[in-house]
Scaffold this motif. Structure first.
Motif, PDB file in Angstrom:
ATOM      1  N   ASN A  75       0.821  -1.211   0.000  1.00 23.28           N
ATOM      2  CA  ASN A  75       0.000   0.000   0.000  1.00 23.28           C
ATOM      3  C   ASN A  75       0.855   1.261   0.000  1.00 23.28           C
ATOM      4  O   ASN A  75       0.573   2.220  -0.725  1.00 23.28           O
ATOM      5  N   THR A  76       1.893   1.244   0.846  1.00 29.60           N
ATOM      6  CA  THR A  76       2.761   2.422   0.913  1.00 29.60           C
ATOM      7  C   THR A  76       3.399   2.677  -0.441  1.00 29.60           C
ATOM      8  O   THR A  76       3.433   3.811  -0.924  1.00 29.60           O
ATOM      9  N   TYR A 103       0.900   3.968  -2.897  1.00 35.81           N
ATOM     10  CA  TYR A 103       0.604   5.365  -2.567  1.00 35.81           C
ATOM     11  C   TYR A 103       1.707   6.283  -3.100  1.00 35.81           C
ATOM     12  O   TYR A 103       1.446   7.281  -3.770  1.00 35.81           O
ATOM     13  N   VAL A 126       1.300   9.185  -5.836  1.00 41.19           N
ATOM     14  CA  VAL A 126       1.413  10.602  -5.454  1.00 41.19           C
ATOM     15  C   VAL A 126       2.616  11.272  -6.116  1.00 41.19           C
ATOM     16  O   VAL A 126       2.508  12.395  -6.617  1.00 41.19           O
ATOM     17  N   LEU A 164      -7.392   3.960  -1.156  1.00 41.09           N
ATOM     18  CA  LEU A 164      -5.990   4.376  -1.171  1.00 41.09           C
ATOM     19  C   LEU A 164      -5.796   5.542  -2.144  1.00 41.09           C
ATOM     20  O   LEU A 164      -5.037   6.469  -1.881  1.00 41.09           O
ATOM     21  N   PHE A 165      -6.518   5.481  -3.261  1.00 42.91           N
ATOM     22  CA  PHE A 165      -6.375   6.562  -4.242  1.00 42.91           C
ATOM     23  C   PHE A 165      -7.043   7.844  -3.755  1.00 42.91           C
ATOM     24  O   PHE A 165      -6.567   8.943  -4.038  1.00 42.91           O
ATOM     25  N   GLY A 195      -4.561   9.250  -1.675  1.00 37.73           N
ATOM     26  CA  GLY A 195      -3.507   9.767  -2.554  1.00 37.73           C
ATOM     27  C   GLY A 195      -3.871  11.120  -3.128  1.00 37.73           C
ATOM     28  O   GLY A 195      -3.021  11.995  -3.256  1.00 37.73           O
ATOM     29  N   SER A 237       5.801  11.200   1.110  1.00 39.77           N
ATOM     30  CA  SER A 237       4.685  10.279   0.861  1.00 39.77           C
ATOM     31  C   SER A 237       4.872   8.991   1.651  1.00 39.77           C
ATOM     32  O   SER A 237       3.901   8.389   2.089  1.00 39.77           O
ATOM     33  N   VAL A 269       3.204   8.962   5.012  1.00 38.41           N
ATOM     34  CA  VAL A 269       1.762   9.185   5.085  1.00 38.41           C
ATOM     35  C   VAL A 269       1.197   8.497   6.331  1.00 38.41           C
ATOM     36  O   VAL A 269       1.501   7.342   6.609  1.00 38.41           O
ATOM     37  N   THR A 318      -5.961   0.409   3.230  1.00 35.83           N
ATOM     38  CA  THR A 318      -5.150   1.617   3.336  1.00 35.83           C
ATOM     39  C   THR A 318      -4.139   1.542   4.473  1.00 35.83           C
ATOM     40  O   THR A 318      -3.600   2.550   4.895  1.00 35.83           O
ATOM     41  N   VAL A 327      -0.808   1.509   5.929  1.00 35.73           N
ATOM     42  CA  VAL A 327       0.530   1.826   5.414  1.00 35.73           C
ATOM     43  C   VAL A 327       1.543   1.534   6.511  1.00 35.73           C
ATOM     44  O   VAL A 327       1.180   1.267   7.654  1.00 35.73           O
TER      45      VAL A 327
END
Lengths: 390, 285, 311
Positions: free
Chosen positions: C89-90, C93, C97, C174-175, C178, C243, C246, C262, C264
């Motif tokens: 996920n990280t 992301y 981003v 997640l988006f 983002g 990022s 996050v 989500t 992270v």
């Protein structure tokens, strides 16, 4: 090789008029130097010729064709910038090749990566490489072709900038103070080289500098610009020997020309302070004048020696030894500034501070300017008059 | 003449480009400013209107007083904001007090150990602030400082970034200024406060702005160490508020968000140049 | 006093005066930097080292005993599905981003710089999110993402694009986060690019114009883009590192959900360390996080080193 015709070009930045109606015609193959103090508008004029700046009014023609609406690349001019403006991320070879790449490849062929795959690029590229190599050899920088500008010395960068201008064989070379970032010794050497380059290429050179020595040593003609006006355009020696006005006389020549206030008397002779100078070469009406005497025009007069026609006496205030010559500053009663005489060191050695001295000058070597500061022409009218004021 | 446009283009093309530029930038501005506008708009609306099927930016019934008074009374919102000012001020003062002398020693004195200390600073720059969290938490727990102002402030009292920034700035101060001060009999501490500090004011102000932004907005660390409501920083306060209101009472929630965001936005509008310069300074890293 | 001291050091042999000066400078150096160095170790470097050590133990918060267990925590991490999810996920992301916000930042900077009107306004408007309190704004976005009354879905519906419950849909959450990250990052990137553009010497554009490169594309390609190289590397790295960190939006908007979509790295670290009190395991997660940040910095240094001789 092409001529440049500038007519009545004016440019204002905000409130300041940088150029006020400048007209100048530069002949084919000429080396013309625009000289003047910083802020006089000489660089602006050069940039207008290049098309980097647009004039407010007036017109520029190159080789007889009006170029006012053409972008720089369509004017066929090359420029050497004061800071050289080399692309730091490109090698010397790439720097020099860019003008050719931009001209010989189509937009499609110039695309990154893809362009190389298109047919017909290889022979063009080979041609460019050959020409770059040739120019590099002529400037003795061919061993530097794969380096980047940051790895070069100041003098080498200067040559690369020259080379980038040369590869295209432009009609006109524009140079904006190209020597100002070099040290004194290199500057003298490069001066000679640029003059030689001009002879070899036979192209038109327009050269901008604030340094009068560069202007005097390299040019076929010098254009003196002061505060947005062209004051005089003439060969170097004429600029020195017959300055068109007080401003030119004061700008050209080191040390500066000595200026003396004078009045014309009834008999046509000049009253200078407490002395009378007969100056038969000029025809002067009664009124106020300014006389100019170059430092080297003075000759020391011995006490009891023959009396010169034009002389000035004073007290030695300061002696500058320069080795090859000696500058004598002598204070004259009635003048705020001491006068400066350039004398032979042997003569200078005989002088002491506070000595009373008298210097004489031959009448022909006295420049006469009227109350408006314009040069009063000689009777024999051998001088060019066209030069006065554009 | 600029990055994209060049001189000598036709007026029509220039106009077309200008229209394109304004259209894109205006759209971008709408997207970046939108959330702020939305936030204020909702903070002025009644619950019924917020969930109404049609949407308008301007409230039909003015509900500002109800939302804001609820925001400030349901939770000690004012207290959160004052906490924010108090904490950021303490942190910046400490950061400046420690960073300035150290930066001076690194920039202008020659001493054995200088390089080592500078390496520490560079190492410190590499470590994101969340990395030391666990041991720091344990340390504060050991000394019984959890859930105090000290717990929020102490870990931020040293800013290696501040040291680095001020060192870079001090490097540009001419040595002769310091030598002159020494000949005039000023001691090393005196040089830091009387000579270096005044010359470093622009850099210090920029760093102050940066420190203020970071610490006002910091959420991770206060979330770990603060349980008591009266110690909450502004972002933490907003979360307490959201949790207490179950996150559905949007009117007062947006009023609280507006109140918390306002100090930074107002400060930014007043001192835009400093903000942008300060943030750009992160680029020296 | 000062005069006496001055004479005293100047008159005797040179070496002695040098030594005296050096000793004084050594003392001053340590006195001035000592407090900062001590605090640096106490608050930053010491704890950072401790985190590494801790990651090789079995300590849980409040436990009375602590034991060295070597790489067991890392072995456990390797088998931990949640860890792989949060790492993925990280990375997703960051991969979302960074390019978008760098591209938009560059575009905005170029557009702002290519005209004179309204420069200040656009710069301020696009920069404003950088200084705003992300936490408060996250709640605004929560409302904007609201499935029925949020402006985003209202707008999408108006133009006939299918909508979703952004923060509750595992594929979209997640988006959505983002997008908030991009919203906040563009302004900073823009300002950094603007600074980079200011540093490009004007005469390079002029030389290019004379050499024949004077269209917008050629100017950008021959001068702007290569001159922005170092700034680009820096902007990409700083955005990537930010990022990677996050956390705020995840913590308030989704709490890692729905269904870990989500979660992270930092959020998992927070949960393990401070909800489940597994300090040592959280320390191992921190070390992984630190490793990625250091890797990014290392890449940046490598890229910039290659370019330093541009001068």
């Amino acid at each position: 090789m092409a001529s440049v015709e500038i007519s009545k070009v004016a440019k204002t930045f905000g409130e300041t008029a940088v150029l006020r109606s400048v007209s100048l015609s530069i002949e084919k193959g000429e080396f013309l130097t625009l000289v003047g103090p910083s802020g006089c508008g000489k660089t602006t004029l050069l940039r207008i010729i290049a098309g980097l700046e647009t004039q407010d009014s007036g017109a520029v023609k190159i080789a007889g064709i009006p170029v006012d609406h053409l972008p720089p690349k369509r004017r066929d001019v090359a420029m050497v910038f004061q800071n050289y403006a080399l692309y730091p991320y490109m090698t010397v070879a790439e720097n020099m090749a860019l003008p050719l790449v931009m001209r010989r490849f189509s937009a499609l062929q110039r695309l990154p990566l893809l362009g190389r795959l298109l047919p017909g690029t290889t022979p063009i590229r080979a041609g460019i490489d050959a020409e770059v190599g040739q120019v590099a050899r002529s400037l003795a920088i061919d061993h530097l072709l794969s380096r980047r500008p940051a790895q070069l010395s100041g003098g080498q960068r200067q040559r690369v900038a020259l080379g980038r201008a040369m590869v295209r064989n432009p009609q006109i070379f524009l140079m904006d103070e190209p020597l100002s970032n070099l040290d004194a010794k290199l500057r003298v050497q490069t001066r000679t080289e640029i003059a030689e380059l001009h002879r070899r290429l036979g192209a038109t050179f327009v050269y901008v500098t604030h340094d009068q020595v560069e202007a005097m040593t390299m040019s076929s003609r010098v254009a003196v610009m002061l505060e947005g006006d062209l004051h005089q355009v003439a060969p170097p020696q004429e600029i020195y020997d017959a300055p068109a006005d007080l401003a030119v006389a004061g700008f050209i020549g080191t040390p500066k020309i000595n200026l003396l206030p004078a009045q014309v008397r009834g008999d046509g002779a000049f009253a200078v302070l407490d002395r009378v100078w007969p100056l038969p070469q000029v025809e002067a009406l009664a009124g106020g004048y300014t006389l100019g005497v170059r430092p080297e025009a003075w000759t020391p007069l011995r006490a009891g020696g023959r009396v010169a026609l034009c002389a000035m006496g004073g007290i030695v205030r300061h002696i500058e030894l320069l080795g090859s010559e000696t500058l004598v500053h002598f204070a004259v009663e009635g003048l705020q500034q001491p006068l400066v005489a350039r004398v032979d060191p042997m003569v200078g050695a005989t002088l002491r501070l506070a000595d009373a001295v008298t210097f004489g000058v031959s009448p022909e070597r006295v420049h006469v300017f009227d109350a408006q500061g314009r040069r009063v022409p000689r009777r024999d009218a051998l001088e060019f008059r066209e030069a006065a004021v554009g | 003449m600029s990055v994209l446009a060049s001189a000598g283009r036709s007026p029509a093309r220039r106009l077309a480009f200008s229209a394109f530029r304004h259209a894109v930038l205006l759209a971008a501005s709408v997207l970046t400013l939108g959330p702020f506008v939305l936030m204020v708009s909702i903070s002025l609306k009644s619950p019924g209107e917020i969930f109404a099927p049609e949407f308008s930016l301007w409230p039909q019934t003015w509900y500002a007083w109800e939302n804001y008074s609820l925001a400030f009374t349901k939770q000690p919102l004012l207290r959160f904001i004052l906490n924010g000012f108090f904490i950021t001020l303490c942190i910046f003062t400490a950061q400046a007090l420690f960073a300035l002398p150290c930066a001076y020693a690194l920039a202008k004195l020659r001493w054995r150990g200088r390089n080592t200390v500078f390496v520490f600073v560079l190492l410190g720059l590499l470590v994101p602030p969340q990395v030391p969290a666990i041991p720091l938490y344990i340390l504060l727990w050991q000394v019984g400082l959890l859930d105090t102002y000290a717990a929020i402030i102490l870990p931020s009292t040293i800013s290696v970034f501040g040291i680095f920034l001020m060192r870079q700035f001090f490097m540009t101060v001419p040595d002769s200024l310091i030598h002159a001060a020494r000949l005039d009999g000023v001691g090393e501490f005196g040089i830091v406060w009387r000579i270096m500090l005044p010359t470093a004011m622009p850099a210090l102000v920029a760093f102050g702005v940066l420190s203020f932004i970071w610490n006002w907005n910091e959420f991770f660390w206060p979330l770990l160490v603060v349980q008591s409501e009266h110690l909450a920083t502004p972002p933490l306060g907003v979360v307490f508020f959201a949790n207490a209101e179950a996150g559905t009472n949007y009117g007062p929630l947006m009023a609280a968000a507006t109140a918390v965001t306002a100090p930074l936005v107002i400060a930014f509008l007043l001192a835009q140049r400093w903000f942008i310069e300060g943030v750009t300074m992160t680029a020296v890293k | 006093m000062a005069d006496i001291a001055f004479d005293d050091t100047r008159l005797p042999a040179r070496s002695r005066s040098y030594r005296a000066g050096a000793a004084a400078e050594l003392l001053a150096g340590w006195v001035l930097s000592g407090p900062a160095v001590a605090l640096m170790w106490l608050m930053l470097l010491g704890p950072a080292a401790a985190v590494i050590v801790l990651s090789f133990t079995d300590w849980t918060f409040g436990a009375r005993s602590i034991e060295w267990i070597g790489v067991d925590n890392y072995v456990e991490l390797a088998g931990d599905r949640v860890f792989w999810t949060s790492l993925a996920n990280t990375l997703i992301y960051v991969a979302f981003v960074v390019p978008v916000s760098v591209f938009l930042g560059l575009g905005m900077a170029l557009l702002i710089e290519s005209g004179n009107s309204l420069r200040g306004f656009y710069r301020a408007a696009i920069f404003l999110p950088v200084t705003s309190t992300l936490l408060a704004m996250a709640l605004v976005f929560q409302f904007a993402f609201h499935p029925t009354v949020g402006v985003i879905n209202r707008t999408l519906m108006a133009v006939g694009i299918p909508t979703t419950d952004w923060l509750k849909n595992p594929d979209a959450a997640l988006f959505a986060l983002g997008m908030i990250g991009i919203w906040q990052a563009v302004g900073l990137n823009m300002v950094l690019f603007l600074a980079g553009l200011k540093a490009v010497p004007r005469d390079l554009y002029e030389a290019a114009a004379i050499d024949g490169a004077d269209g917008a594309w050629e100017r950008f390609r021959r001068v702007t883009w290569p001159m922005l190289g170092p700034a680009l590397v820096f902007v990409v790295t700083i955005t990537a590192i930010r990022s990677f960190q996050v956390f705020d939006t995840v913590a308030v908007l989704t709490e890692g959900g729905p269904n870990k979509a989500t979660t992270v790295l930092l959020y998992q670290m927070y949960q393990e360390g401070f909800s489940f009190l597994r300090s040592a395991y959280a320390a191992a997660l921190t070390c992984v996080f630190l490793g990625f940040v250091l890797l990014l910095t290392w890449i940046q240094v490598q890229l910039l080193d290659k370019r330093t001789h541009y001068g």
